[in-house]
Design a protein around this motif. Sequence first.
Motif, PDB file in Angstrom:
ATOM      1  N   ALA A 281     -23.041  -9.484   7.705  1.00 19.00           N
ATOM      2  CA  ALA A 281     -21.539  -9.530   7.555  1.00 19.00           C
ATOM      3  C   ALA A 281     -21.316  -9.489   5.787  1.00 19.00           C
ATOM      4  O   ALA A 281     -20.490  -8.856   5.383  1.00 19.00           O
ATOM      5  N   GLY A 282     -22.513 -10.311   5.093  1.00 21.39           N
ATOM      6  CA  GLY A 282     -22.356 -10.309   3.592  1.00 21.39           C
ATOM      7  C   GLY A 282     -22.771  -9.126   2.950  1.00 21.39           C
ATOM      8  O   GLY A 282     -22.291  -8.589   2.106  1.00 21.39           O
ATOM      9  N   TYR A 283     -23.621  -8.471   3.586  1.00 21.27           N
ATOM     10  CA  TYR A 283     -24.162  -7.013   3.219  1.00 21.27           C
ATOM     11  C   TYR A 283     -22.978  -6.133   3.299  1.00 21.27           C
ATOM     12  O   TYR A 283     -22.425  -5.284   2.267  1.00 21.27           O
ATOM     13  N   LEU A 284     -22.254  -6.017   4.274  1.00 23.74           N
ATOM     14  CA  LEU A 284     -21.035  -5.240   4.602  1.00 23.74           C
ATOM     15  C   LEU A 284     -19.933  -5.613   3.426  1.00 23.74           C
ATOM     16  O   LEU A 284     -19.210  -4.712   3.081  1.00 23.74           O
ATOM     17  N   GLN A 285     -19.544  -6.822   3.458  1.00 22.83           N
ATOM     18  CA  GLN A 285     -18.497  -7.064   2.557  1.00 22.83           C
ATOM     19  C   GLN A 285     -19.018  -6.642   0.907  1.00 22.83           C
ATOM     20  O   GLN A 285     -18.243  -6.265   0.115  1.00 22.83           O
ATOM     21  N   SER A 286     -20.467  -6.794   0.610  1.00 24.39           N
ATOM     22  CA  SER A 286     -20.752  -6.525  -0.677  1.00 24.39           C
ATOM     23  C   SER A 286     -20.782  -4.872  -0.981  1.00 24.39           C
ATOM     24  O   SER A 286     -20.215  -4.541  -2.033  1.00 24.39           O
ATOM     25  N   VAL A 287     -20.952  -4.176   0.090  1.00 22.04           N
ATOM     26  CA  VAL A 287     -21.003  -2.723  -0.003  1.00 22.04           C
ATOM     27  C   VAL A 287     -19.567  -2.553  -0.403  1.00 22.04           C
ATOM     28  O   VAL A 287     -18.943  -1.582  -1.264  1.00 22.04           O
TER      29      VAL A 287
ATOM     30  N   TYR B   4     -17.036  -4.474  -1.615  1.00 25.12           N
ATOM     31  CA  TYR B   4     -16.639  -4.686  -2.980  1.00 25.12           C
ATOM     32  C   TYR B   4     -16.995  -3.921  -3.793  1.00 25.12           C
ATOM     33  O   TYR B   4     -16.438  -3.590  -5.053  1.00 25.12           O
ATOM     34  N   ALA B   5     -18.576  -3.350  -3.560  1.00 29.65           N
ATOM     35  CA  ALA B   5     -18.935  -2.454  -4.704  1.00 29.65           C
ATOM     36  C   ALA B   5     -18.296  -1.267  -4.933  1.00 29.65           C
ATOM     37  O   ALA B   5     -18.258  -0.407  -5.934  1.00 29.65           O
TER      38      ALA B   5
ATOM     39  N   LEU C 139     -18.591  -0.547  -9.273  1.00 32.54           N
ATOM     40  CA  LEU C 139     -20.051  -1.094  -9.309  1.00 32.54           C
ATOM     41  C   LEU C 139     -20.912  -0.306  -8.580  1.00 32.54           C
ATOM     42  O   LEU C 139     -22.122  -0.298  -8.964  1.00 32.54           O
ATOM     43  N   ILE C 140     -20.740   0.349  -7.634  1.00 28.97           N
ATOM     44  CA  ILE C 140     -21.940   1.051  -6.544  1.00 28.97           C
ATOM     45  C   ILE C 140     -22.349   2.160  -7.543  1.00 28.97           C
ATOM     46  O   ILE C 140     -23.583   2.595  -7.193  1.00 28.97           O
ATOM     47  N   ARG C 141     -21.885   2.469  -8.809  1.00 33.56           N
ATOM     48  CA  ARG C 141     -22.265   3.686  -9.254  1.00 33.56           C
ATOM     49  C   ARG C 141     -23.492   3.068 -10.278  1.00 33.56           C
ATOM     50  O   ARG C 141     -24.194   3.962 -10.818  1.00 33.56           O
ATOM     51  N   HIS C 142     -23.734   1.583 -10.256  1.00 35.75           N
ATOM     52  CA  HIS C 142     -24.852   1.297 -11.217  1.00 35.75           C
ATOM     53  C   HIS C 142     -26.045   1.090 -10.310  1.00 35.75           C
ATOM     54  O   HIS C 142     -26.128   0.585  -9.222  1.00 35.75           O
ATOM     55  N   ALA C 143     -27.125   1.494 -11.013  1.00 33.68           N
ATOM     56  CA  ALA C 143     -28.217   1.616 -10.313  1.00 33.68           C
ATOM     57  C   ALA C 143     -28.868   0.055  -9.694  1.00 33.68           C
ATOM     58  O   ALA C 143     -29.239  -0.068  -8.538  1.00 33.68           O
TER      59      ALA C 143
ATOM     60  N   VAL D 126     -23.473  -9.344  -6.392  1.00 35.00           N
ATOM     61  CA  VAL D 126     -22.826  -8.185  -6.215  1.00 35.00           C
ATOM     62  C   VAL D 126     -21.462  -8.305  -6.657  1.00 35.00           C
ATOM     63  O   VAL D 126     -20.663  -7.925  -7.404  1.00 35.00           O
ATOM     64  N   HIS D 127     -21.052  -9.558  -6.134  1.00 34.32           N
ATOM     65  CA  HIS D 127     -19.532 -10.007  -6.361  1.00 34.32           C
ATOM     66  C   HIS D 127     -19.382 -10.507  -7.799  1.00 34.32           C
ATOM     67  O   HIS D 127     -18.198 -10.861  -7.954  1.00 34.32           O
TER      68      HIS D 127
END
Lengths: 599, 599
Positions: free
Chosen positions: B319-325, B327-328, B349-353, B424-425
């Motif tokens: 659940a946390g993984y999906l929320q952070s994806v 968010y990113a 955010l997801i553009r940052h390695a 990530v958040h």
Amino acid sequence: MTTPALSRRDLDFLLYEWLDVTGLTTRPRFEEHSKDTFDAVLDLCADMATKQFAPHNKKSDANEPTMRPDGTVELIPEVKEALDVFGRAGLVAGQFDESLGGMQLPTVVARAAFAWFQAANASTSSYAFLTVGNANLIVAHGSQELIDTYVRPMLEGRYFGTMCLSEPQAGSSLADITTRAEPQEDGSYRLTGTKMWISGGDHELSENIVHLVLAKIPGGPAGVKGISLFVVPKVLPDGEGGLGERNDVTLVGLNHKMGNRGTTNTLLNFGDGTHTPGGRAGAVGHLVGEPNKGLSYMFHMMNEARIGVGFLAISLGYAGYLQSVEYARTRTQGRAADDKDPTSPPVPLIRHADVRRMLLAQKAYVEGALALGLYCSKLVDEQDTATDAADSARATLLLDVLTPIAKSWPSQWCLEANSLAIQVHGGYGYTRDYDVEQFYRDNRLNPIHEGTHGVQGLDLLGRKVVMQGGAGLALLAETIGATVERARAAGGDAAGYADELSSALQRLVGTTQRLWADGDAAVALANSSIYLEAAGHIVIAWIWLEQVLAAAGADGDFYEGKRQAARFFYRYELPKAGPQLDLLDSLDRTTLDMEAAWF
Amino acid sequence: MTTPALSRRDLDFLLYEWLDVTGLTTRPRFEEHSKDTFDAVLDLCADMATKQFAPHNKKSDANEPTMRPDGTVELIPEVKEALDVFGRAGLVAGQFDESLGGMQLPTVVARAAFAWFQAANASTSSYAFLTVGNANLIVAHGSQELIDTYVRPMLEGRYFGTMCLSEPQAGSSLADITTRAEPQEDGSYRLTGTKMWISGGDHELSENIVHLVLAKIPGGPAGVKGISLFVVPKVLPDGEGGLGERNDVTLVGLNHKMGNRGTTNTLLNFGDGTHTPGGRAGAVGHLVGEPNKGLSYMFHMMNEARIGVGFLAISLGYAGYLQSVEYARTRTQGRAADDKDPTSPPVPLIRHADVRRMLLAQKAYVEGALALGLYCSKLVDEQDTATDAADSARATLLLDVLTPIAKSWPSQWCLEANSLAIQVHGGYGYTRDYDVEQFYRDNRLNPIHEGTHGVQGLDLLGRKVVMQGGAGLALLAETIGATVERARAAGGDAAGYADELSSALQRLVGTTQRLWADGDAAVALANSSIYLEAAGHIVIAWIWLEQVLAAAGADGDFYEGKRQAARFFYRYELPKAGPQLDLLDSLDRTTLDMEAAWF
């Protein structure tokens, strides 16, 4: 809890037996000091932290600040009582010049003394240490008028200070802040904007709050080159040494956090017209130093703040470690692995090897991190008071390289220590009847604020180890190399550790060169967090070897403990850097090649 | 949040494309089922979890259960509403026999379906899954009368169940429980004692609560060999299918936890005379099975419970993984490393390695753990329904070896996933405005309950890999070896992974032999937690290779994501086992030699 929050014995070892802090008293700035005055401050702080700060730590967590309908903040009364005692003792001014009413304490002594407060009550102590950082910055870069008007009352404990950098849309990326500062005819500025995550941003603990605010003067350069720094008080001075009308700074909301709940964390509006100083909207601010140099000033303070975050993480880790040792000594459960007689009495937890593993890991983390924090603090003293300019410059350079590690390593591993402290307590550790669950929640903040873990990795690999043609990394390697030579000469276990450390260090240097060999920043920096972690473990291994050398020839439980913790670090921890350096050497592109749509 | 709590796409892949769960419908027990019925259950659970369980997850955390002055428990009403819906849908009986009103679902399908509830609301779902485990144990070992009286109303959702093992002085060491059960002339028992950490131990959510209690019958053997198991209802039946008088089971207090707050966690007194069934003190209990076999019965259920804890950890991690994806993908911050133009717009955010690293790590942890959990669940089905007795025995043996890993690995790494989700958040992740901080607090329980991390290590290294002359480890090695062969035949990346996995597996087998070579249990077991962690990483690497093979030849984002996560695991994670195995091979005595006085 009667368990101390820190170990005075360990502090004595680190300060006197290892870092020779007494030697600093030969410097003019510290000539009024002696081991006796240092001890007196350490004793005072330990006592005050225990009596005034520790007792309300849990209460403060359970009763987080609330915003009253009139916009003021309600805190439990013990917070103000403790901070008043702290202020009246003159501790805010501990490191400052005598001319400002300060004690001119060395940074290394002040950090050690103040760690007692952080360990006893992270939230309450934050108000004080934010104020110290704020005052320090104004003294370094502000005008005499700003110092007289704002720093003096802060050092007297009457005003508190904040740092206002982030905005709701701009945290790690300060280039994107939008708070504006319009110059006025009288030389002041009017600020308009919203700041987020401001710790201590509002409260009724002090007569006034001095905000240090990053903002852009219209017409300036884009990005970070157009950021200026301003003093923006909550209440404007009346020009006669007293307080006048409210400035246009308004508390919009309090953030509700997982931990660190006793520190108000605020969303602040500047210049929204809630207040009308001088008859009109706009928060009155005063430029610190020159326009467009705000970020460099703030970074001067941010390096201190980052080491301060390291100390916060260390202190929480240390407090949890000591509590879990105490618990493991007194709580009984189960029997030795080779005792098959169920009628024999249960043994203390500490008799189980896996519990000792969890305690040793905590010890290796928190004592290693504390030693690094104090080492860096002494570098600040070297930088500020070395009689030779070259020595001062070397201290600055080494401090620059070590700062991202001094911030991130404790934030990662002293949090892990807190997790292990919970684990030693078993189910009890997960309840709020014990302190360790709060330490764990409080400590989770530290990898986030004052530059996230990822930002520290970019700072270390992208800036610190490459600046000045790699001079910083070369100096670190030279410094570690000197320890390695001493350890080899000492022989025994130390010589063995020296070989392992030397090998790891050579790998780190080689990896750094390889990462930057073809100049592709995207590839080099893709795994900068991993680089940060590997470098951190190597640095802490070095710090543990330093402690082994400082303990050489000394007998007794304390020194045996130091040696065993060092052994633990070399056996269980340093080898973790191996696969990390392998990964870095491979110039792995897994994260670079990952596409957003594949998640 | 509108982000789903789990990924139906991933479940479909694991259940149908990898584990061929549809193939189970050829077994007589599942012959009424088909992919359609499985899908219907998965859809129902996803929908119910989203609509009935997720919406009150935060509210339940913020309003933990309280004890009223009359000794009853106050919970927010949404908990009962959700559980009533769950019960009315017949889901408690999902895996049970049709003769008991059950659906006869395969365990693997039931676990997948129920994970939706755990991911949506760990606390509320626990009441239901404790009841399933309790009912399962009574069906396996209890009399027909106990089944009729207690299991049927549990399966109808009218009664809830608990497991009462720990006592205040005895958690990991059940040999030391002191609760007594005195036989009565009518064949029943009267129990006296205190039980601690009892989840769901009291509440007003159900008509009755069925406690399964470990206690000692006076005169029996000392230690674990004298432990018996009893059914002790909160309210005694009236003999006519209804409820009669209160049994002498009393709520003494609620534990206040860091997380998982919505599940009442209780201190219960049995037989303290608060109630007087039949006119006198003593909690009326009924023996399950034979005397002195209680622990073995409980362990039958504990293995299920341990896999269940694994699923709880997985679900929270997922659940946390999906929320952070999510968010990113939506939150913007900063620019690419090579973009020096501050006027260009910020990127997601997801553009940052480094953010992708944190997301990939989470993906590798939670999808790897989910796959292992489902694999183990299918082993339960194999064990229960294989047409060949040898196949069933092999499933049991493999399940025995994998269970400590299926419990501990998710508890460690899906907690780490939750920490990364917070990271990530950024600062927002540390606030209660988002869900991830709660997941992190909730998940910290999982390395503690149902056998701590250390207990799992002792179970794996001290029992599971040595039992039957090492047959369990040999079977695991054979099973992994078969995957290695298939992967080598497949070629490409899979063949490379196969070589790495094969090498790591050989090391694990060699290390196991070396640890036990001289038969010194204290030395062998000193680092059993490290052994558990190394074995866990090797098992998850195997599970990732299985997924790569299942995805072979398939195109599209989903499959590319699987391949990239596998690559991440082999590049970033599996190598961590190397230094751990080195340490184990060295028969390190650091923790054994550490003395309590040295801390």
